[in-house]
Design an enzyme around this catalytic site. Sequence first.
Site, PDB file in Angstrom:
ATOM      1  N   TRP A 129       0.833  -1.207   0.000  1.00 41.18           N
ATOM      2  CA  TRP A 129       0.000   0.000   0.000  1.00 41.18           C
ATOM      3  C   TRP A 129       0.866   1.256   0.000  1.00 41.18           C
ATOM      4  O   TRP A 129       0.630   2.199  -0.764  1.00 41.18           O
ATOM      5  CB  TRP A 129      -0.934   0.002   1.221  1.00 41.18           C
ATOM      6  CG  TRP A 129      -1.831   1.202   1.288  1.00 41.18           C
ATOM      7  CD1 TRP A 129      -3.056   1.358   0.704  1.00 41.18           C
ATOM      8  CD2 TRP A 129      -1.574   2.445   1.974  1.00 41.18           C
ATOM      9  NE1 TRP A 129      -3.574   2.602   0.983  1.00 41.18           N
ATOM     10  CE2 TRP A 129      -2.686   3.295   1.761  1.00 41.18           C
ATOM     11  CE3 TRP A 129      -0.511   2.922   2.748  1.00 41.18           C
ATOM     12  CZ2 TRP A 129      -2.766   4.587   2.289  1.00 41.18           C
ATOM     13  CZ3 TRP A 129      -0.587   4.219   3.269  1.00 41.18           C
ATOM     14  CH2 TRP A 129      -1.710   5.029   3.040  1.00 41.18           C
ATOM     15  N   ASP A 148      -6.353  -2.679  -1.785  1.00 38.73           N
ATOM     16  CA  ASP A 148      -6.435  -2.900  -0.336  1.00 38.73           C
ATOM     17  C   ASP A 148      -6.731  -1.621   0.450  1.00 38.73           C
ATOM     18  O   ASP A 148      -6.833  -1.654   1.676  1.00 38.73           O
ATOM     19  CB  ASP A 148      -5.126  -3.524   0.179  1.00 38.73           C
ATOM     20  CG  ASP A 148      -4.868  -4.888  -0.457  1.00 38.73           C
ATOM     21  OD1 ASP A 148      -5.828  -5.676  -0.547  1.00 38.73           O
ATOM     22  OD2 ASP A 148      -3.724  -5.151  -0.872  1.00 38.73           O
ATOM     23  N   ASP A 149      -6.851  -0.500  -0.249  1.00 34.22           N
ATOM     24  CA  ASP A 149      -7.128   0.762   0.442  1.00 34.22           C
ATOM     25  C   ASP A 149      -8.594   0.800   0.887  1.00 34.22           C
ATOM     26  O   ASP A 149      -9.511   0.672   0.080  1.00 34.22           O
ATOM     27  CB  ASP A 149      -6.838   1.948  -0.485  1.00 34.22           C
ATOM     28  CG  ASP A 149      -7.032   3.275   0.224  1.00 34.22           C
ATOM     29  OD1 ASP A 149      -6.066   3.779   0.814  1.00 34.22           O
ATOM     30  OD2 ASP A 149      -8.177   3.794   0.213  1.00 34.22           O
ATOM     31  N   LEU A 150      -8.795   0.981   2.186  1.00 33.52           N
ATOM     32  CA  LEU A 150     -10.151   0.929   2.747  1.00 33.52           C
ATOM     33  C   LEU A 150     -11.041   2.043   2.209  1.00 33.52           C
ATOM     34  O   LEU A 150     -12.234   1.840   1.958  1.00 33.52           O
ATOM     35  CB  LEU A 150     -10.066   1.004   4.278  1.00 33.52           C
ATOM     36  CG  LEU A 150     -11.313   0.573   5.044  1.00 33.52           C
ATOM     37  CD1 LEU A 150     -11.694  -0.863   4.717  1.00 33.52           C
ATOM     38  CD2 LEU A 150     -11.094   0.725   6.541  1.00 33.52           C
ATOM     39  N   TRP A 193     -11.473   9.021  -3.529  1.00 36.65           N
ATOM     40  CA  TRP A 193     -11.087   9.528  -2.206  1.00 36.65           C
ATOM     41  C   TRP A 193     -11.758  10.878  -1.929  1.00 36.65           C
ATOM     42  O   TRP A 193     -12.244  11.124  -0.837  1.00 36.65           O
ATOM     43  CB  TRP A 193      -9.574   9.677  -2.111  1.00 36.65           C
ATOM     44  CG  TRP A 193      -8.829   8.416  -1.835  1.00 36.65           C
ATOM     45  CD1 TRP A 193      -9.162   7.440  -0.927  1.00 36.65           C
ATOM     46  CD2 TRP A 193      -7.611   7.993  -2.441  1.00 36.65           C
ATOM     47  NE1 TRP A 193      -8.225   6.438  -0.952  1.00 36.65           N
ATOM     48  CE2 TRP A 193      -7.258   6.752  -1.873  1.00 36.65           C
ATOM     49  CE3 TRP A 193      -6.772   8.535  -3.413  1.00 36.65           C
ATOM     50  CZ2 TRP A 193      -6.105   6.050  -2.233  1.00 36.65           C
ATOM     51  CZ3 TRP A 193      -5.628   7.848  -3.784  1.00 36.65           C
ATOM     52  CH2 TRP A 193      -5.309   6.620  -3.200  1.00 36.65           C
TER      53      TRP A 193
END
Length: 202
Positions: A129, A148-150, A193
């Site tokens: 990450w 894998d970034d929440l 984001w």
Amino acid sequence: MSYTIHLSKDKRFKKLMDGREPFVLKKRKDIPVYLCASIMSQQLSTKVADVIYNRFLALYGGKTPNPQQIIDTKPETLRSIGLSNAKVTYVQNVARFAIEQGLDLKTLNKMSNEEVVAYLTQIKGVGKWTAEMLLMFALGREDVFSPDDLGLQNAMISIYKLDREDKKAFREKLLSISAKWSPYRTYACLHLWHWKDNTPLK
């Protein structure tokens, strides 16, 4: 900007971009310090991470230190700014790697995204990450996706009505959707984001 035309082909994604200014990617020269800052920020809120990073710079008169200066800093001094023992070790690992192997823009610019990730994750304390964030925010690579970034996961769950119960199927769905955004996946991540208002530390 060409990326907006490409991403607009995804009708659900187009709504995220309506009325938004296009994002511009930047390159940074201080790669070792960027990596150190990323490690310092792990599992911390942005506010706390900023405080610790500013204390870190204060150790060097408010200027960006070079790798040798970081190695020469006593571990107890680094602990005194709020770093755990593990993070002190990882930060010094980055500095040591920079001197022994090279962490300058010239070295990394010659590598593909996959090669950069493989190269950086040799450093104990730097995970996939962190390497992906460096590709986006320090090397300015346009086609990076971090499954894998929440924050990205949560945004895509909302927009595409995904279910994360079956982890393998969920990950495959993320990769399948993001593949359509290529070669501008980094810009897609920035919009996701921004939409969720949980941009990772730059």
